[in-house]
Enzyme design. Sequence first.
Site, mmCIF file in Angstrom:
data_model
loop_
_atom_site.group_PDB
_atom_site.id
_atom_site.type_symbol
_atom_site.label_atom_id
_atom_site.label_comp_id
_atom_site.label_asym_id
_atom_site.label_seq_id
_atom_site.Cartn_x
_atom_site.Cartn_y
_atom_site.Cartn_z
ATOM 1 N N ALA A 71 5.834 8.551 -5.886
ATOM 2 C CA ALA A 71 4.732 8.159 -6.776
ATOM 3 C C ALA A 71 3.907 7.052 -6.147
ATOM 4 O O ALA A 71 3.661 6.026 -6.753
ATOM 5 C CB ALA A 71 5.292 7.702 -8.128
ATOM 6 N N GLN A 104 -19.082 0.749 11.900
ATOM 7 C CA GLN A 104 -19.284 -0.608 11.398
ATOM 8 C C GLN A 104 -18.245 -1.541 12.006
ATOM 9 O O GLN A 104 -17.055 -1.447 11.695
ATOM 10 C CB GLN A 104 -19.191 -0.632 9.867
ATOM 11 C CG GLN A 104 -20.281 0.166 9.178
ATOM 12 C CD GLN A 104 -21.673 -0.323 9.524
ATOM 13 O OE1 GLN A 104 -21.939 -1.528 9.511
ATOM 14 N NE2 GLN A 104 -22.569 0.599 9.835
ATOM 15 N N ARG A 138 -1.414 -2.918 3.129
ATOM 16 C CA ARG A 138 -0.804 -2.443 4.376
ATOM 17 C C ARG A 138 -1.832 -2.466 5.510
ATOM 18 O O ARG A 138 -2.922 -1.961 5.369
ATOM 19 C CB ARG A 138 -0.263 -1.016 4.199
ATOM 20 C CG ARG A 138 0.932 -0.937 3.258
ATOM 21 C CD ARG A 138 1.314 0.497 2.975
ATOM 22 N NE ARG A 138 0.260 1.223 2.279
ATOM 23 C CZ ARG A 138 0.324 2.507 1.967
ATOM 24 N NH1 ARG A 138 1.400 3.217 2.293
ATOM 25 N NH2 ARG A 138 -0.675 3.089 1.327
ATOM 26 N N GLU A 150 -8.658 5.210 1.114
ATOM 27 C CA GLU A 150 -8.395 4.289 0.016
ATOM 28 C C GLU A 150 -9.707 3.699 -0.490
ATOM 29 O O GLU A 150 -10.592 3.354 0.276
ATOM 30 C CB GLU A 150 -7.448 3.183 0.485
ATOM 31 C CG GLU A 150 -6.041 3.693 0.723
ATOM 32 C CD GLU A 150 -5.082 2.575 1.050
ATOM 33 O OE1 GLU A 150 -5.361 1.430 0.670
ATOM 34 O OE2 GLU A 150 -4.060 2.854 1.682
ATOM 35 N N ARG A 180 -25.589 14.014 17.434
ATOM 36 C CA ARG A 180 -24.312 14.387 18.069
ATOM 37 C C ARG A 180 -23.203 13.402 17.730
ATOM 38 O O ARG A 180 -22.027 13.704 17.870
ATOM 39 C CB ARG A 180 -24.486 14.462 19.589
ATOM 40 C CG ARG A 180 -25.483 15.497 20.063
ATOM 41 C CD ARG A 180 -25.805 15.284 21.528
ATOM 42 N NE ARG A 180 -26.394 13.959 21.760
ATOM 43 C CZ ARG A 180 -26.665 13.470 22.977
ATOM 44 N NH1 ARG A 180 -26.389 14.200 24.054
ATOM 45 N NH2 ARG A 180 -27.193 12.281 23.112
ATOM 46 N N GLU A 202 -2.895 15.081 3.547
ATOM 47 C CA GLU A 202 -3.982 14.500 2.753
ATOM 48 C C GLU A 202 -4.994 13.854 3.695
ATOM 49 O O GLU A 202 -4.647 13.354 4.758
ATOM 50 C CB GLU A 202 -3.428 13.479 1.755
ATOM 51 C CG GLU A 202 -2.534 12.398 2.336
ATOM 52 C CD GLU A 202 -3.296 11.220 2.907
ATOM 53 O OE1 GLU A 202 -4.491 11.091 2.585
ATOM 54 O OE2 GLU A 202 -2.716 10.449 3.678
ATOM 55 N N ARG A 262 8.273 1.324 -10.740
ATOM 56 C CA ARG A 262 7.035 2.027 -10.390
ATOM 57 C C ARG A 262 6.691 3.084 -11.434
ATOM 58 O O ARG A 262 5.530 3.214 -11.840
ATOM 59 C CB ARG A 262 7.172 2.655 -9.003
ATOM 60 C CG ARG A 262 5.975 3.505 -8.589
ATOM 61 C CD ARG A 262 5.973 3.730 -7.094
ATOM 62 N NE ARG A 262 5.590 2.519 -6.396
ATOM 63 C CZ ARG A 262 4.471 2.407 -5.663
ATOM 64 N NH1 ARG A 262 3.641 3.409 -5.580
ATOM 65 N NH2 ARG A 262 4.188 1.298 -5.047
ATOM 66 N N CYS A 280 -5.939 1.338 8.849
ATOM 67 C CA CYS A 280 -4.901 2.081 8.133
ATOM 68 C C CYS A 280 -4.407 3.252 8.971
ATOM 69 O O CYS A 280 -3.464 3.934 8.603
ATOM 70 C CB CYS A 280 -5.441 2.592 6.791
ATOM 71 S SG CYS A 280 -6.834 3.713 6.957
ATOM 72 N N ASN A 287 7.278 7.862 1.578
ATOM 73 C CA ASN A 287 6.788 6.982 2.629
ATOM 74 C C ASN A 287 7.334 7.394 3.993
ATOM 75 O O ASN A 287 8.483 7.846 4.099
ATOM 76 C CB ASN A 287 7.205 5.540 2.310
ATOM 77 C CG ASN A 287 6.496 4.528 3.183
ATOM 78 O OD1 ASN A 287 5.455 4.816 3.767
ATOM 79 N ND2 ASN A 287 7.053 3.329 3.277
#
Length: 476
Positions: free
Chosen positions: A11, A266, A343, A164, A259, A160, A40, A273, A89
């Site tokens: 979760a 940035q 993290r 975030e 291209r 996935e 949690r 991450c 995790n």
Amino acid sequence: MVISKICCLGAGYVGGPTCSVIALKCPEIQVTVVDLSKERIAQWNSDKLPIYEPGLDEVVKTCRGKNLFFSNDYTTAILEADLIFISVNTPTKTLGNGKGRAADLKYVEGAARMIADIAKSDKIVVEKSTVPVRAAESILKILRANQKPGISYQILSNPEFLAEGTAINDLLNADRVLIGGEETPEGQAAIEELCSIYEHWIPRKKILTTNTWSSELSKLAANAMLAQRISSINSLSAVCESTGADVSEVARAVGLDSRIGSKFLQASIGGSCFQKDILNLVYICECLNLPEVAAYWQQVIDMNEYQKSRFTAKVVESLFNTVSGKRICILGFAFKKNTGDTRETPAIYVAKTLLNEGASLRIYDPKVEEQQIFQDLTHPSVCESPEDVRKRVSIYHDAYTASSGTHAIVLCTEWDEFVTLDYHRIYDGMMKPAYIFDGRKILDHEALINIGFHVQTIGKRLQRPLLRWCGTRNCN
């Protein structure tokens, strides 16, 4: 098999949002998210969810108690499920072979053994966690080695691609959905079952199907290439500071090339991450005896670390080469805006370095809990004396009190509210000369200079403020 019940093991930042959106878009399917942590799950069932993502609260409140459930009862969830997501995790190993680079798959293995021990009917098991190539093979070996008579398993890879801060939008309006499986009739049938779930809201042309190994590698490859772009522009920011160029202008000019494009160009303080995934890729390349490829991707990580150390060294150097005994305000502790996740946040590196130099820190972040900040800063990899950290770190609930009486502000997260702060008020409350180090390049630097701040940022030289006379003293 017609999917009527889904179970998600884990979760966290992937399992919670993903399954909440599936429940929203597939009202006829019962979705149960399970986790071993009672705390949690209690948070998922409360008014304050354990993670912050824009739009997530609304989705959960719409579906929770109807066809979306959060539970610690993994036995019932596994027994009843037709399809099981593994969203646990996969941290980087801290011990043994591959320490510091390889993914630790103990939680994935634990989930597979749990399924094998509990299941009494056919299951489609979907690998959702970010894993190294051929991890699905390990899951399949565990399941089939412990297979009960008459039960069959199909293993799919469905990585996935969420960012975030925009996870809900990324799920609702996905660029693509990737599903990998075995090239057997049974494997292809399982792929079609998972496709049918996503087809509730994702056009079929955006659902890509591959073999399992291509799916797993595609996730690592996508993250590695995004990190490569960030490191590339960060490397150029150092050149800009030395030559007088402006990295934002360079990025804009480069990004207009069709291209190349403008995304992920940035420059900032650093932090990624994607670091866990690139470390994993480096380790895989070394294991495959591809040292040149491993060295190439290792340099992406090294450049990210260099950017953080370069920025923090600039803070110390600007403050007369010492921050010992000085009070420094850190604005933002989350990895990025619109998330409470810390993290790989560069704020940890900045805080650690300044603490080691003897500074006292005042920290404000609109979403990161005080407990999380202290947990990060007192981790054994960050400090040797948790007691000293608690003495020299204070957490505040607004930027004005956090910055009052400080020698400098270090902006580490690009929260929108930091752009609209009353910097005249902040300047008046700070020690002089007052410094701002904008690690995210979001502030109006000329306006700050005109107020009287000494401003430093990434990839750009800035003028010094004009001397101002306030009564009988120099305010700058």
